[in-house]
Design an enzyme around this catalytic site. Structure first.
Site, PDB file in Angstrom:
ATOM      1  N   PRO A 154       0.790  -1.225   0.000  1.00 28.78           N
ATOM      2  CG  PRO A 154      -0.120  -1.096   2.133  1.00 28.78           C
ATOM      3  CD  PRO A 154       0.536  -2.058   1.178  1.00 28.78           C
TER       4      PRO A 154
ATOM      5  CG  ASN B 224       8.391  -1.815   0.657  1.00 25.88           C
ATOM      6  OD1 ASN B 224       7.744  -1.864   1.711  1.00 25.88           O
ATOM      7  ND2 ASN B 224       9.015  -0.722   0.271  1.00 25.88           N
TER       8      ASN B 224
ATOM      9  CB  ALA C 288       1.343   0.530   6.578  1.00 27.31           C
TER      10      ALA C 288
ATOM     11  CG  HIS D 272       4.953  -1.743  10.461  1.00 29.04           C
ATOM     12  ND1 HIS D 272       6.274  -2.090  10.605  1.00 29.04           N
ATOM     13  CD2 HIS D 272       4.936  -0.756   9.509  1.00 29.04           C
ATOM     14  CE1 HIS D 272       7.015  -1.351   9.784  1.00 29.04           C
ATOM     15  NE2 HIS D 272       6.223  -0.544   9.112  1.00 29.04           N
TER      16      HIS D 272
ATOM     17  CG  ASP E 160      -0.562 -16.782   9.089  1.00 28.93           C
ATOM     18  OD1 ASP E 160       0.476 -16.817   9.772  1.00 28.93           O
ATOM     19  OD2 ASP E 160      -1.710 -16.755   9.578  1.00 28.93           O
TER      20      ASP E 160
ATOM     21  CG  LEU F 233      11.758   2.361  -0.754  1.00 26.52           C
ATOM     22  CD1 LEU F 233      10.408   2.964  -1.070  1.00 26.52           C
ATOM     23  CD2 LEU F 233      12.728   2.580  -1.888  1.00 26.52           C
ATOM     24  CB  SER F 234      12.345   4.785   5.172  1.00 32.74           C
ATOM     25  OG  SER F 234      11.366   3.926   5.728  1.00 32.74           O
TER      26      SER F 234
ATOM     27  NE  ARG G  80       9.876   6.668   8.561  1.00 38.18           N
ATOM     28  CZ  ARG G  80       8.944   6.372   7.659  1.00 38.18           C
ATOM     29  NH1 ARG G  80       9.117   5.347   6.842  1.00 38.18           N
ATOM     30  NH2 ARG G  80       7.843   7.104   7.580  1.00 38.18           N
TER      31      ARG G  80
ATOM     32  NE  ARG H 103       6.690   4.943   9.878  1.00 36.20           N
ATOM     33  CZ  ARG H 103       5.611   4.986   9.092  1.00 36.20           C
ATOM     34  NH1 ARG H 103       5.305   3.958   8.320  1.00 36.20           N
ATOM     35  NH2 ARG H 103       4.826   6.054   9.078  1.00 36.20           N
TER      36      ARG H 103
HETATM   37  C1  DQA Z   1       8.109   1.322   4.050  1.00 34.64           C
HETATM   38  C2  DQA Z   1       8.136   1.568   5.559  1.00 34.64           C
HETATM   39  C3  DQA Z   1       6.765   1.349   6.164  1.00 34.64           C
HETATM   40  O1  DQA Z   1       6.806   1.610   7.571  1.00 34.64           O
HETATM   41  C4  DQA Z   1       5.769   2.308   5.540  1.00 34.64           C
HETATM   42  O2  DQA Z   1       4.478   2.073   6.061  1.00 34.64           O
HETATM   43  C5  DQA Z   1       5.770   2.246   4.059  1.00 34.64           C
HETATM   44  C6  DQA Z   1       7.045   2.150   3.360  1.00 34.64           C
HETATM   45  C7  DQA Z   1       9.462   1.647   3.389  1.00 34.64           C
HETATM   46  O3  DQA Z   1       9.655   1.219   2.250  1.00 34.64           O
HETATM   47  O4  DQA Z   1      10.297   2.339   3.968  1.00 34.64           O
HETATM   48  O5  DQA Z   1       4.728   2.344   3.424  1.00 34.64           O
HETATM   49  O6  DQA Z   1       7.834  -0.061   3.825  1.00 34.64           O
END
Ligand code: DQA
Length: 147
Positions: free
Chosen positions: A13, A77, A80, A83, A90, A104-105, A110, A114
């Site tokens: 998302p 990836n 959200a 988390h 599963d 990415l981050s 953060r 997260r």
């Molecule tokens: C993310 C980190 C997640 O916490 C966040 O909800 C994202 C992007 C990232 O790529 O850094 O949507 O997965």
């Protein structure tokens, strides 16, 4: 080069908004840039790469289930859902295909919520904070695992 196999690159998302969404955190590359990178890196390593993005948990789960047939590695990836989603975890557990989790981050630098990933215990490796290059590293890692 003989085919090394098929990879699935799954983005969850809000990742469709890459490049527009909080560029100070996620950078200026778009989802298309990310997918082109994955196709290119996959090609260099002999992989055929399918890229899917969805904002819907069930679509991501369906894509993971489909990977049971003929897929040799998953880069995920989950945004959200990383988390929050027991269902995605599963699904990854149910599919005997190596998966690499990418963010990415640097999620650990953060907000507290997260810092915890429900997916990390069931994937082969986790790459955080490397930006778009994390996808390249994940594909290279999947190639390394095959050796
Ligand atoms: C993310 C980190 C997640 O916490 C966040 O909800 C994202 C992007 C990232 O790529 O850094 O949507 O997965």
């Amino acid at each position: 080069m003989t085919s090394a196999g098929n990879l699935l690159v799954l983005n969850g998302p809000n990742l469709n908004l890459l490049g527009l969404r909080e560029p100070a955190i996620y950078g200026t590359a778009t989802l298309d840039d990310v997918e082109q990178l994955c196709l290119r890196v996959g090609d260099e390593l002999g992989y055929s790469v399918e890229c899917i993005q969805s904002n819907h948990e069930g679509d991501l789960i369906d894509a993971i289930h489909a990977a049971r047939e003929g897929c040799d590695g998953i880069v995920i990836n989950a945004g959200a859902y990383t988390h929050t989603s027991v269902a995605l975890r599963d699904a990854l557990s149910a599919v005997p295909v190596p998966a690499i989790e990418v963010h990415l981050s640097n999620v650990h630098a953060r907000e507290e919520f997260r810092h915890h990933s429900l997916l990390s215990p069931v994937v082969s490796a986790v790459i955080v904070g490397a930006g778009v290059n994390g996808y390249r590293l994940a594909i290279e890692q999947l190639a390394w695992l095959r050796k």
